[in-house]
Write a protein that holds these residues in place. Sequence first.
Motif, short mmCIF file in Angstrom:
data_model
loop_
_atom_site.label_atom_id
_atom_site.label_comp_id
_atom_site.label_asym_id
_atom_site.label_seq_id
_atom_site.Cartn_x
_atom_site.Cartn_y
_atom_site.Cartn_z
N GLN A 92 -49.78 -44.37 -29.09
CA GLN A 92 -50.11 -43.84 -30.40
C GLN A 92 -50.17 -42.31 -30.39
OE1 GLN A 92 -53.82 -45.15 -32.33
NE2 GLN A 92 -52.53 -45.42 -34.12
N GLU B 203 -46.74 -41.04 -30.61
CA GLU B 203 -46.26 -41.23 -31.97
C GLU B 203 -46.78 -40.10 -32.87
OE1 GLU B 203 -45.42 -45.57 -33.22
OE2 GLU B 203 -47.38 -45.06 -33.99
N LEU C 119 -45.91 -34.93 -35.59
CA LEU C 119 -46.37 -33.59 -35.97
C LEU C 119 -45.32 -32.54 -35.65
CD1 LEU C 119 -50.14 -33.56 -34.96
CD2 LEU C 119 -49.16 -33.17 -37.23
N THR D 3 -42.13 -32.92 -35.44
CA THR D 3 -41.02 -33.04 -36.39
C THR D 3 -41.35 -32.23 -37.65
OG1 THR D 3 -40.71 -35.30 -35.61
CG2 THR D 3 -39.55 -34.68 -37.63
N VAL E 71 -39.55 -28.87 -39.19
CA VAL E 71 -39.02 -28.86 -40.55
C VAL E 71 -39.57 -27.63 -41.29
CG1 VAL E 71 -39.10 -30.04 -42.78
CG2 VAL E 71 -38.60 -31.35 -40.72
N HIS F 239 -39.62 -39.28 -32.24
CA HIS F 239 -40.66 -39.96 -33.02
C HIS F 239 -40.21 -41.39 -33.34
CE1 HIS F 239 -44.03 -40.16 -35.76
NE2 HIS F 239 -43.29 -40.23 -36.84
N LEU F 240 -38.99 -41.50 -33.80
CA LEU F 240 -38.46 -42.82 -34.14
C LEU F 240 -38.35 -43.69 -32.89
CD1 LEU F 240 -37.18 -44.72 -36.25
CD2 LEU F 240 -34.97 -43.72 -35.69
N TYR G 122 -45.77 -45.81 -46.39
CA TYR G 122 -45.77 -44.60 -45.55
C TYR G 122 -44.61 -44.63 -44.55
CZ TYR G 122 -47.82 -46.19 -41.03
OH TYR G 122 -48.06 -46.76 -39.81
N GLY H 156 -41.33 -42.09 -44.47
CA GLY H 156 -41.02 -41.41 -43.22
C GLY H 156 -39.59 -41.72 -42.78
N PHE H 157 -39.23 -42.98 -42.92
CA PHE H 157 -37.90 -43.41 -42.54
C PHE H 157 -36.85 -42.69 -43.38
CE2 PHE H 157 -34.36 -46.46 -42.37
CZ PHE H 157 -34.24 -46.57 -41.00
#
Lengths: 226, 331
Positions: A41, A44, A49, A51, A55, A91-92, A116, A120-121
Amino acid sequence: MTTTRWIRWVLKPALFTAALVPVAYLIWAALTGNLTANPIQELEHETGLWTLRFVCLTLAVTPLRRVTGWNSLIRFRRMLGLYAFFYGTLHLLTYVVLDQFFAFQTMLVDVTKRPYITVGFAGFVLMIPLAITSTAGMIRRLGGRRWNLLHRLIYVTAVAGVVHYWWLVKADERSPERYALAVGVLLGFRLLYLAWKSRSRLAPAPAAAGGRTPFRLDAERDASLD
Amino acid sequence: MPGRAARQGEAVMLIRRAPDMKWSEVTDEKLYLGRRQFLQTTAGVAMAAAAGASIGCSTVSADDQLPGRKLSYKEGPFGTTEKETPYKDVTTYNNFYEFGTGKSDPAQNAGTLVTSPWSIQIDGECAKKGTYHLDDLIKPYQLEERIYRMRCVEAWSMVIPWVGFPLASLVKQCAPTPKAKYVKFTTLYNPVQMPGQNVPVLKWPYVEGLRMDEATNPLAILAVGLYGHTLPNQDGAPIRLVTPWKYGFKGIKSIVKIEFVEKQPLNTWQQTRPNEYGFYANVNPHVDHPRWSQATERRIGEFFRRPTLMFNGYGDQVASMYAGMDLRKYF
Ligand code: HEM
C-alpha cells in the motif's frame, strides 16, 4: 559553453537523474523493510503521489516560462511529462501486480464500479497518447496545431489525478486540497493568459500579425534538438 | 505538579477530575480479594522465574525486552493459532488520528500522552457513577490474553495478542439500570497531549458505542496490554476497547469515560461520513465500503490478499445478536 549545450549536457542529465531519486529510494526502502508494515500500500501511495507531482511539474513549465521569460525551460517539459508517465506506469503496475496480483475480475469491477479508480484509470490512459507522440517525428507528423491540441489532455489527467486522490482519502483532505490548489493555479494561469492574449489581439497590436504559435515551435525545436 | 496541570490546559482539568470514589468500594469484596490473592501468587511465580533466570536457566523470552510494564495474565478463550503479527508492526502501523493521520504518526507522536495517573468516569444509567483510578478500576479482574484477528476498515488485518478483561465484567460491576440500552465510550480530549486534535479532521473527542448485548458479549474486552506488556501509547494506552468481529475503528483508544445511555450513540466515524460508516461496523465481506471492496484483505506481512470472513471469523460467538437484521442497512 552555450546555453543549448549547457542544457543538453549538464542540466538535462541532472534532471534525468534527480527524477530517478524517488524510485531509487522506493526500491531501497522496499529491500530494507522501510516501507511501513504494509509495503504494498505504501508503494501504491508513493508512486501515485509522484505521478501527480510530475504532472504538476510538467504543467508548471509554461507558466514559469511566461513569468520568468526564460524560454529554455520548455526544453525540460518533455522529460518531466515522460516521468509523470513513468511513475504512473509504476503506480498501475503496483496495483495490478502487487496489490491485486492479476485478479482481473476484481480489477474490472474496480475500474467500472469504483469512481476513484475509474477516474485514476482515465487519467492514466489519457497519458498514453501523450507519451507516444512525444517524439520530434510525431510532432512533425501531427503538425504543431494538432499536437498542441492533443497534449492539452494533460489538463484532464491533472484534474483526474486530484479527483482520484480526493475520492480515496478517508477523512484527511488536507493533502488532496493542496494538490487541487496547485492544479487550480496552474490551469487558472492558462485561462488568464488566454484572456489577456485575446484582449491584446483585439487591439490593433502587432501580436495579431504573425500568428506565430511560440508553443508549437518551441516544442518542436526542443524535440528535434536531442 | 502545578506546572504540568497548567500546560495541559483547561480541557484536562475538566476531564481528568480527581477520582471521587474508590472502585474497591463498589466492587464486591470477594472478587476484589480474589484478584489480590491471584496477584500475590503470580508475583511469587514471577519471582521464582526471575530467580531461575538469574542462575542461568534461560527462561527469559524475547518478550522481556519489550517496552512497557510486564503484566501477569492467564490464557483466555477464543484464541487463534494464526501467526501473530510482529510487535514492531502492531506498534508502528496505527490509525490513531489524535496523533496524526499517517500510519507512522502515532508511533512518532504519541510520546506526549501521559497515561499515569489515569482516571475513568463511569456515568449515565447505572448505579455506580463516579470517577475512578484506572488501577483501582481494573484491580478486581483477572487479566487474560486474547489472541484476536483485527480487521481494519481499510482492508488490512493483523493478529494481536491482547491482554485485557471482559467488558462484560465491568458492565456488570457498574450495575446499569434497565434504561441502559447502549454503552458509550469517549477518548481523552487534550490537544496538548494529543496534537492531532488541533486539526478538525474528525470531531473531537472520539466517541464509540456498543449495544448492551454487544458490550456483554464474551468476545468484547477492555485491553490494557499487548504481547504481555502494557499498551504502548500509539495502541491506545492505557486502556482501549477490542471488539474483534467489528472493524478496527470501533476499538476506541485511551478511554476516559464510559456511559450507559438509552439512545444509540453517534460514533465519530458515522458522524463524519454517515453513508460510509455505520454504528455496527461488523466485518462483512458482502457489504462493500461505498468506495472500496471489503471482500478481501491483506494480512500484514503477507503478499497475497485473503478472503475476509463474515464477522471476521467470529460468527459462532456473535451472529445470533444480529439475527433478522438487514446487515446492508445496519452496516
Ligand atoms: C492507472 C490507473 C490507476 C489506478 C488503478 C490507481 C489506483 C490507486 C490505488 C488503488 C490507490 C491506493 C488507494 C488506497 O490505498 O486507499 C491509489 C492512490 C493514489 N493514486 Fe492512483 N491509480 C491510478 C492512476 C493514478 C493517476 C493517473 C494519478 C495521478 C495523476 C494517481 C494518483 C494517486 C495518488 C496521489 C494516490 C494517493 C497517494 C496517497 O494516499 O498518499 N493515480 N491509486
